[in-house]
Scaffold this motif. Structure first.
Motif, short mmCIF file in Angstrom:
data_model
loop_
_atom_site.label_atom_id
_atom_site.label_comp_id
_atom_site.label_asym_id
_atom_site.label_seq_id
_atom_site.Cartn_x
_atom_site.Cartn_y
_atom_site.Cartn_z
N THR A 129 0.85 -1.20 0.00
CA THR A 129 0.00 0.00 0.00
C THR A 129 0.89 1.25 0.00
O THR A 129 2.09 1.17 0.23
CB THR A 129 -0.91 0.06 1.26
OG1 THR A 129 -0.08 0.38 2.39
CG2 THR A 129 -1.62 -1.25 1.50
N LYS A 130 0.24 2.39 -0.20
CA LYS A 130 0.98 3.66 -0.12
C LYS A 130 0.70 4.34 1.21
O LYS A 130 0.86 5.53 1.36
CB LYS A 130 0.54 4.58 -1.28
CG LYS A 130 0.92 4.03 -2.64
CD LYS A 130 0.73 5.07 -3.74
CE LYS A 130 0.96 4.48 -5.11
NZ LYS A 130 -0.11 3.49 -5.49
N ARG A 131 0.21 3.55 2.18
CA ARG A 131 -0.10 4.12 3.50
C ARG A 131 0.32 3.14 4.59
O ARG A 131 -0.50 2.79 5.47
CB ARG A 131 -1.57 4.47 3.61
CG ARG A 131 -2.50 3.32 3.31
CD ARG A 131 -3.96 3.66 3.50
NE ARG A 131 -4.66 3.78 2.24
CZ ARG A 131 -5.92 4.15 2.12
NH1 ARG A 131 -6.63 4.39 3.19
NH2 ARG A 131 -6.48 4.23 0.94
N ALA A 132 1.60 2.72 4.55
CA ALA A 132 2.08 1.71 5.50
C ALA A 132 1.91 2.16 6.95
O ALA A 132 1.73 1.34 7.85
CB ALA A 132 3.54 1.37 5.21
N ASP A 133 1.92 3.48 7.17
CA ASP A 133 1.74 4.00 8.54
C ASP A 133 0.33 3.74 9.06
O ASP A 133 0.08 3.76 10.27
CB ASP A 133 2.04 5.51 8.57
CG ASP A 133 1.13 6.30 7.62
OD1 ASP A 133 0.90 5.83 6.48
OD2 ASP A 133 0.63 7.36 8.04
N LYS A 134 -0.62 3.49 8.14
CA LYS A 134 -2.03 3.29 8.53
C LYS A 134 -2.45 1.83 8.41
O LYS A 134 -3.64 1.52 8.40
CB LYS A 134 -2.95 4.16 7.67
CG LYS A 134 -2.73 5.66 7.87
CD LYS A 134 -3.80 6.46 7.16
CE LYS A 134 -3.53 7.94 7.31
NZ LYS A 134 -2.28 8.36 6.65
N ALA A 157 6.13 -0.03 10.06
CA ALA A 157 5.91 1.40 9.79
C ALA A 157 4.63 1.95 10.41
O ALA A 157 4.29 3.10 10.19
CB ALA A 157 5.88 1.62 8.27
N THR A 158 3.89 1.12 11.17
CA THR A 158 2.60 1.60 11.74
C THR A 158 2.87 2.78 12.68
O THR A 158 3.77 2.72 13.54
CB THR A 158 1.91 0.47 12.54
OG1 THR A 158 1.89 -0.71 11.75
CG2 THR A 158 0.49 0.86 12.91
N SER A 159 2.07 3.85 12.55
CA SER A 159 2.32 5.05 13.37
C SER A 159 1.77 4.89 14.78
O SER A 159 0.87 4.08 15.03
CB SER A 159 1.69 6.28 12.71
OG SER A 159 0.28 6.21 12.85
N ASP A 160 2.31 5.70 15.69
CA ASP A 160 1.82 5.72 17.08
C ASP A 160 0.35 6.13 17.10
O ASP A 160 -0.46 5.56 17.82
CB ASP A 160 2.60 6.75 17.92
CG ASP A 160 4.03 6.29 18.18
OD1 ASP A 160 4.32 5.09 17.98
OD2 ASP A 160 4.85 7.15 18.55
N ALA A 161 0.00 7.14 16.27
CA ALA A 161 -1.38 7.66 16.29
C ALA A 161 -2.38 6.58 15.87
O ALA A 161 -3.44 6.43 16.49
CB ALA A 161 -1.48 8.87 15.36
N VAL A 162 -2.03 5.82 14.84
CA VAL A 162 -2.93 4.77 14.36
C VAL A 162 -3.05 3.66 15.42
O VAL A 162 -4.14 3.15 15.70
CB VAL A 162 -2.44 4.22 13.00
CG1 VAL A 162 -3.09 2.90 12.66
CG2 VAL A 162 -2.71 5.25 11.91
N THR A 163 -1.94 3.32 16.05
CA THR A 163 -1.97 2.29 17.10
C THR A 163 -2.89 2.73 18.24
O THR A 163 -3.75 1.97 18.69
CB THR A 163 -0.55 2.01 17.63
OG1 THR A 163 0.30 1.73 16.51
CG2 THR A 163 -0.53 0.85 18.60
N THR A 164 -2.74 3.99 18.65
CA THR A 164 -3.57 4.51 19.75
C THR A 164 -5.05 4.47 19.36
O THR A 164 -5.91 4.08 20.16
CB THR A 164 -3.16 5.97 20.07
OG1 THR A 164 -1.77 5.95 20.38
CG2 THR A 164 -3.94 6.53 21.24
#
Ligand code: CAA
Length: 296
Positions: A129-134, A157-164
């Motif tokens: 995907t082009k959104r690995a952080d999400k 690459a998952t972001s802290d914000a998405v994890t939270t």
């Protein structure tokens, strides 16, 4: 409240749709076949009836829950306007990668893409995907309406914000989310599958019979089901596939699947779904009857 899409209407997918809808989320349930979607709605209705019968829900709650689920046979249509997609398709790497390519193309730019995979790398899924952080793992346990855990898996690459956000959403579902990193088997199956494999090796070596092994673990360790019964419920093919991921991914011979498990899967003895595994299931799942093969 965000809208949610669930991909796949099998046991896990319909359980996940059930739980989101029960907790007030509008759910788009997506599958390639309309009969599969109709069957899933029937299953969700029956499982809601169990909750109503036990007094946990009212008839009105049941009607409202079912009213929040819409079905779609197209990903492009089903993911319009959603904030979260939970993919629960068959556990097949190529299929999941293809679904995530499609999701990346059609889901809103800011939508989180979660997978209920039990053992496929989240980092690998995210990479198409082009959104690995999400992209994140949201691993529910079966039966989803009953089991309290959501194993939340952070890809590389998952972001802290998405994890939270996913931890918060899991709590809104009445679940207890637990954060883990993306390595083979994550935590649940890295520990569960070697236990199941060891139970099969114990049987294979003639240390004890099916009932004895399951009784020791049920009464001795307070497990609700013995490991051989649980393997039949999960599906012996699924257990074997996860053990192979552990064996290949971690490179340690201790994860090598027991030859008896390999033989049973090759012979089509997959547990509950095929009617026979360590137990026979032709009569339903209430009574435990050891399969003829393993009778003493
Ligand atoms: N939907 C809604 N409610 C359900 C349900 C469903 N699908 N299935 C069971 N229930 C409810 C029942 O109504 C009952 O409710 P109350 O407690 O309010 O009475 C409760 O769950 C218990 O059900 P039963 O009385 O029918 O049966 P039981 O006491 O034998 O419990 C069980 C059934 C919860 C499945 C229990 O045997 C158990 O916990 N088994 C182990 C499950 C497990 O280990 N799951 C994880 C598998 S691994 C996995 O999922 C991940 C992976 O990647 C492989």
């Amino acid at each position: 409240m965000i809208n949610v899409a669930v991909i796949g209407s099998g046991t896990m997918g319909n359980g996940i749709a059930h739980v989101f809808a029960q907790h007030g989320f509008a759910v788009a349930l997506i599958d390639i076949s309309q009969p599969a979607l109709d069957k899933a709605l029937g299953t969700i209705g029956k499982n809601l009836d169990r909750q109503v019968a036990k007094g946990g829900l009212t008839d009105a709650d049941k009607t409202a829950t079912l009213g929040r689920i819409r079905t779609f046979t197209s990903i492009a249509e089903g993911v319009q306007g959603v904030g979260l997609v939970v993919e629960a398709a068959t556990e097949n790497v190529e299929l999941k990668l293809q679904i995530f390519r499609e999701l990346d193309q059609h889901a809103p730019q800011d939508a989180i893409l979660a997978s209920n995979t039990s053992s496929i790398s989240i980092t690998k899924i995210a990479a198409v995907t082009k959104r690995a952080d999400k992209v994140i793992g949201m691993h529910f346990m079966n039966p989803v309406p009953v089991m309290k855990l959501v194993e939340v898996i952070r890809g590389y690459a998952t972001s802290d914000a998405v994890t939270t956000q996913i931890m918060d959403i899991s709590r809104q579902l009445g679940k207890t989310p637990t954060e883990v990193n993306d390595y083979p088997g994550f935590v649940a199956n890295r520990i569960l599958m070697p236990m199941i494999n060891e139970a099969i090796i114990t049987l294979f070596e003639g240390v004890a019979g099916v009932e004895e092994i399951d009784t020791v673990m049920k009464l001795g360790m307070a497990h609700p089901m013995g490991p051989l019964q649980l393997a039949d419920f999960i599906g012996l093919d699924v257990c074997l596939a996860i053990l192979r991921v552990l064996h290949e991914g971690l490179g340690n011979p201790k994860y090598a699947p027991c030859p008896l498990l390999v033989n049973m899967v090759t012979a089509g003895r997959l547990g509950v779904k095929s009617g026979e595994g360590f137990y026979t299931w032709g009569h339903g799942t209430k009574d435990l009857i050891v399969a003829d093969r393993f009778k003493k």
